[in-house]
Design an enzyme around this catalytic site. Structure first.
Site, PDB file in Angstrom:
ATOM      1  N   TRP A 135      31.118  33.920 -31.380  1.00  0.00           N
ATOM      2  CA  TRP A 135      32.075  34.615 -32.252  1.00  0.00           C
ATOM      3  C   TRP A 135      31.748  34.382 -33.717  1.00  0.00           C
ATOM      4  O   TRP A 135      32.520  34.796 -34.589  1.00  0.00           O
ATOM      5  CB  TRP A 135      33.504  34.163 -31.943  1.00  0.00           C
ATOM      6  CG  TRP A 135      33.847  32.762 -32.418  1.00  0.00           C
ATOM      7  CD1 TRP A 135      33.035  31.666 -32.417  1.00  0.00           C
ATOM      8  CD2 TRP A 135      35.091  32.324 -32.970  1.00  0.00           C
ATOM      9  NE1 TRP A 135      33.706  30.566 -32.912  1.00  0.00           N
ATOM     10  CE2 TRP A 135      34.970  30.945 -33.269  1.00  0.00           C
ATOM     11  CE3 TRP A 135      36.304  32.953 -33.240  1.00  0.00           C
ATOM     12  CZ2 TRP A 135      36.006  30.192 -33.816  1.00  0.00           C
ATOM     13  CZ3 TRP A 135      37.337  32.197 -33.778  1.00  0.00           C
ATOM     14  CH2 TRP A 135      37.188  30.838 -34.064  1.00  0.00           C
ATOM     15  N   ASP A 136      30.604  33.758 -34.008  1.00  0.00           N
ATOM     16  CA  ASP A 136      30.293  33.392 -35.374  1.00  0.00           C
ATOM     17  C   ASP A 136      30.213  34.594 -36.312  1.00  0.00           C
ATOM     18  O   ASP A 136      30.318  34.448 -37.530  1.00  0.00           O
ATOM     19  CB  ASP A 136      28.980  32.602 -35.423  1.00  0.00           C
ATOM     20  CG  ASP A 136      29.080  31.306 -34.631  1.00  0.00           C
ATOM     21  OD1 ASP A 136      29.246  31.399 -33.398  1.00  0.00           O
ATOM     22  OD2 ASP A 136      29.004  30.223 -35.230  1.00  0.00           O
ATOM     23  N   GLU A 187      38.724  24.565 -28.588  1.00  0.00           N
ATOM     24  CA  GLU A 187      37.651  24.171 -27.664  1.00  0.00           C
ATOM     25  C   GLU A 187      37.832  22.803 -27.009  1.00  0.00           C
ATOM     26  O   GLU A 187      37.185  22.517 -26.002  1.00  0.00           O
ATOM     27  CB  GLU A 187      36.270  24.214 -28.344  1.00  0.00           C
ATOM     28  CG  GLU A 187      35.823  25.622 -28.703  1.00  0.00           C
ATOM     29  CD  GLU A 187      34.372  25.693 -29.115  1.00  0.00           C
ATOM     30  OE1 GLU A 187      33.776  24.639 -29.436  1.00  0.00           O
ATOM     31  OE2 GLU A 187      33.834  26.798 -29.128  1.00  0.00           O
ATOM     32  N   LYS A 230      39.206  20.105 -32.122  1.00  0.00           N
ATOM     33  CA  LYS A 230      37.830  20.074 -32.610  1.00  0.00           C
ATOM     34  C   LYS A 230      37.720  20.814 -33.933  1.00  0.00           C
ATOM     35  O   LYS A 230      37.013  20.405 -34.849  1.00  0.00           O
ATOM     36  CB  LYS A 230      36.905  20.726 -31.571  1.00  0.00           C
ATOM     37  CG  LYS A 230      35.457  20.857 -32.002  1.00  0.00           C
ATOM     38  CD  LYS A 230      34.636  21.577 -30.934  1.00  0.00           C
ATOM     39  CE  LYS A 230      33.203  21.776 -31.360  1.00  0.00           C
ATOM     40  NZ  LYS A 230      32.409  22.517 -30.354  1.00  0.00           N
ATOM     41  N   GLN A 231      38.444  21.931 -34.030  1.00  0.00           N
ATOM     42  CA  GLN A 231      38.382  22.782 -35.212  1.00  0.00           C
ATOM     43  C   GLN A 231      39.675  23.575 -35.288  1.00  0.00           C
ATOM     44  O   GLN A 231      40.537  23.469 -34.423  1.00  0.00           O
ATOM     45  CB  GLN A 231      37.187  23.726 -35.108  1.00  0.00           C
ATOM     46  CG  GLN A 231      37.214  24.609 -33.881  1.00  0.00           C
ATOM     47  CD  GLN A 231      35.922  25.359 -33.670  1.00  0.00           C
ATOM     48  OE1 GLN A 231      35.187  25.639 -34.604  1.00  0.00           O
ATOM     49  NE2 GLN A 231      35.609  25.686 -32.421  1.00  0.00           N
TER      50      GLN A 231
END
Length: 802
Positions: free
Chosen positions: A349-350, A488, A604-605
């Site tokens: 998805w970057d 994630e 995680k983010q």
């Protein structure tokens, strides 16, 4: 400091992998790591050349499991060139008597320089200068210029140049239990003055051909010594060096594949291109002109030489991965660029972090990337049908044909164990594709794109998420169950027999946004074309009415006046952060202790905070209001604080998002996150991952932070709006963007913004800065005064209400 150069002094074996990734040269079609030409893969060096979209699939047996993975293939190495003084072994930086070793990446011209001075065992001192390019003017060519000077001696110097097919995919340590022998059916030969090497990928059957020409100065009368094997061909020339007089050898290489357009076959095309290629000087001149044009369009000038250098480094690597040449290729956005083998070269998805910057600079590249998704729509539809759903279910990891390439097992290097990987449940990748499709139209105004690629993607993705949403009679709300969010770290409830989480806030709210935007996109298409589109897609009023119902009754959970990441999040335990200070990959640390992040309120983010990255506070409030969740005062700030204190930033994308959401409420904190992500690959912030490939999303995300966040630049139906408040460290900002086919140059400082329009595009464009409107005609320039800088937290910025 030269803000156009990245310089390394001295040979450092421990940092060589990092340097190779950061000194990669590419042109959007292929790229070659900055490995020393004389090097082989030996644990210190890792030569690698990658063609965009060239994948191959192999099956490996690991821990009793058969695992099939598709990888971006490490192609035959075109670089090999080494040399030897009389009676000496071939030069290797690690064993030579180095007097000086210097590498310089010249970003302005796209050239990698290397300077070597060394003394052999007999005391002979030789200097070697090299310049390397991967042509941005001709995407099939690369070249290496090497100039030798005998400083205190005269005599013969042997120079050995090769094309090496004895390469495998082994650039990522944790993948080395998996097969990497993707190349087979090697062959080599000569054609006139050229040498060539051919190989084929094992399962995908892509033929790769290298053809090389050596230009020697002064001319060498003796014929070359030829060494030929099926997988390697080398020629050795002997140069007669005279003390103090330079002598050079230039290697011109063509790389073709059977996937290329306008060729009869890869072999004849490679030989023809190498034969017709000009000499190094002319190649360099054309290459520099191409880079000059790119830098004109990509211009982003900021305060301070070091920050400027780092901004240019990130820009450079984005453009080497996704250049105008990419627009004609069927390729997506590889998360780690064309710089290494991490993530197997897959497309995640970057693009959500990459395309916004490209769309405002190089819309043709962004459009090409979206076409990559459109071409894989049949595979996404098939995946949805197989799951008993409608529409298009795009995979978390994509490669050649759009099948789900997501791994099902993950090797934890801390424990050495292979554990189940459920990341394929990250359905939100479709939301990223839809967001970019809508943003592309909003910026370009390209109705042909919207009525074609845009609407088709939006409708099929909307159908999928609408079919995911199921009405819960008990609550009267639509719910999305069994998915993973961007975080994630959470893939299941503690002790649950099956993976998946319910009502991830990001997924649910962005689904509402998607359904609303899809309806809006359909309404924008002219009536006759819209009727044809709906007929072709089988879209009925009954289906769109259900979308409207979902967009009013979607479930969103809250706790303590904070948006909950998912249903039941508040019941998770708090982590003892004192035990895991500065640990970025908590999932691996906890698994090594037979524990799991599923038990804790850790991330995680950014997950919920992604909402404030993508949506303005105005948009988010409207969605929550229509869902019947009127946001209480301060909910966004409380939500930001809650999750920021529970995030370990195990992804480089995390700092991008946090820099954005803090841009107005905590400028110092925003700047800290910005500088961390700006230099994340340069400093190898994750401890060894950059050597496996740069983090393209983070690199592009930092550029977008400067461009859209700190300027608060938003494309609205009534024009382009800016509400800039520059960080204290950015006292000036100058850039060019393309909006609705017009080029706009924006110059900002703390007191004013000047917008100058070039003589192109539509007759008039509407722009607004802090609510002050102006209509710019071709060639116009307008200065907008800015209000006096206020206390932190005012005025409202991206995603942050007052």
């Amino acid at each position: 400091m030269d803000p156009w150069s990245l310089v390394y002094e001295g040979f450092d074996p421990e940092r060589e992998g990092l340097r190779e990734a950061l000194c990669t040269l590419g042109n959007g079609r292929f790229a070659t790591r900055g490995a020393a030409p004389e090097a082989v893969a030996d644990g210190v060096h890792y030569p690698g050349t990658y063609v965009a979209g060239c994948y191959d699939r192999l099956t490996s047996k690991v821990a009793g499991q058969e695992l099939t993975n598709e990888d971006m293939v490490n192609l035959p190495n075109w670089l090999p060139l080494t040399f030897a003084t009389p009676g000496s072994e071939w030069f290797l930086a690690g064993t030579a008597g180095l007097l000086r070793y210097r590498q310089e990446l010249d970003m302005r011209h796209g050239v990698l320089h290397r300077l070597i001075r060394y003394r052999d065992a007999e005391g002979r001192i030789t200097s070697v200068r090299q310049r390397r390019l991967v042509s941005m003017a001709d995407p099939y060519l690369a070249a290496l210029e090497t100039t030798f000077t005998a400083e205190n001696w005269s005599g013969p110097l042997r120079v050995r140049s090769a094309l090496d097919g004895r390469v495998t995919n082994e650039g990522v340590a944790r993948y080395r239990d998996l097969r990497g022998d993707h190349l087979t059916r090697h062959a080599t030969g000569t054609r006139g003055d050229l040498t060539w090497l051919r190989a084929r990928t094992r399962s995908s059957g892509v033929e790769i051909v290298l053809a090389a020409r050596l230009d020697v100065s002064p001319d060498v009368a003796e014929p070359p010594e030829l060494e030929r094997h099926d997988d390697l061909i080398a020629e050795t020339r002997t140069l007669g060096l005279e003390r103090g007089r330079p002598a050079g050898i230039n290697k011109i290489v063509a790389l073709t594949t059977s996937r290329d357009l306008a060729i009869a076959d890869a072999s004849s095309a490679a030989s023809r291109r190498a034969e017709l290629a000009p000499g190094f000087a002319e190649l360099l001149e054309r290459h520099e002109i191409a880079w000059h044009d790119l830098w004109e369009r990509a211009r982003l000038e900021v305060t301070g030489a070091r920050i400027q250098r780092d901004v240019r480094l990130n820009t450079f690597h984005v453009l080497q991965t996704l250049s105008p040449h990419t627009a004609d290729l069927d390729v997506g956005v590889p998360a780690r660029g064309l710089h290494g083998e991490a993530y197997r070269g897959h497309v995640f998805w970057d693009e959500l972090f990459v395309l916004p910057w490209l769309t405002l600079r190089f819309p043709e590249i962004a459009r090409g990337v979206l076409r990559y998704r459109l071409r894989r729509l049949p595979e996404a539809r098939a995946a949805a049908r197989a799951a008993g759903l409608c529409g298009a279910m795009f995979p978390w990891q994509s490669g050649s044909d759009g099948r789900d390439e997501t791994q099902r097992f993950h090797l934890n290097p801390r424990s050495g164990r292979w554990t189940p990987d459920h990341s394929h449940l990250q359905r939100h990748v479709g939301l990223a594709i839809a967001y970019n499709a809508w943003q592309h139209y909003a910026v370009t105004g390209d109705m042909e794109f919207l009525a074609g690629t845009g609407v088709r993607l939006l409708v099929e993705i909307a159908r999928f998420f609408a079919s995911l949403a199921r009405l819960n009679p008990a609550s009267g709300r639509y719910e999305i169950q069994g998915v993973m969010g961007p975080d994630e770290y959470h893939d299941a409830y503690p002790g649950a027999p099956a993976p998946g989480l319910d009502n991830n806030a990001y997924t649910n709210i962005m689904t509402v946004w998607l359904l609303l935007r899809t309806r809006e996109a359909l309404d924008l298409v002219p009536r006759r074309a819209r009727e044809d589109l709906c007929r072709g897609l089988g879209l009925t009023d009954v289906e769109t009415e259900r979308w409207e119902e979902i967009a009013r009754r979607m479930r969103v959970d809250f706790h303590d006046e904070v948006i909950s990441q998912f249903t039941g999040y508040e019941r998770l335990a708090e982590l003892d952060w004192s035990r895991y200070r500065h640990v970025r990959r908590l999932d691996r640390a906890l698994e090594a202790e037979d524990d799991s992040p599923n038990r804790y309120q850790v991330s995680k983010q950014a997950d919920v905070l992604m909402l404030f990255y993508l949506l303005t506070a105005r948009e988010l409030r409207r969605i929550l209001d229509r869902l019947g969740y009127p946001p209480p005062p301060g909910v966004i700030r409380r939500t930001v604080r809650h999750y920021l204190s529970r995030t370990c930033h195990g992804s480089t994308l995390s700092a991008v998002v946090h820099a954005w959401v803090l841009a107005r409420t905590d400028r110092a904190g925003s700047w800290q996150f910005f500088t961390e992500t700006l230099t994340g690959d340069l400093t190898d912030v994750q401890g060894g991952t950059t050597a496996e490939g740069i983090h393209l999303g983070a690199m592009a995300g930092t550029l977008d932070l400067v461009q859209r966040c700190y300027l608060d630049l938003e494309a609205r139906p009534d024009g382009l709006h800016l509400n800039p408040v520059l960080p204290q460290h950015l006292t000036t900002l100058s850039l060019c963007v393309r909006y609705r086919d017009a080029e706009l140059c924006i110059d900002a400082d703390p007191t004013r913004v000047r917008i100058t329009r070039a003589d192109d595009g539509p007759p008039a464009l509407d722009v607004a800065v802090h609510g002050h409107h102006a209509r710019l005609r071709r060639g116009d320039s307008h200065v907008f005064p800015l209000p006096e800088r206020r206390a932190e937290g005012e005025p409202p910025g991206p995603g942050v209400p007052p």
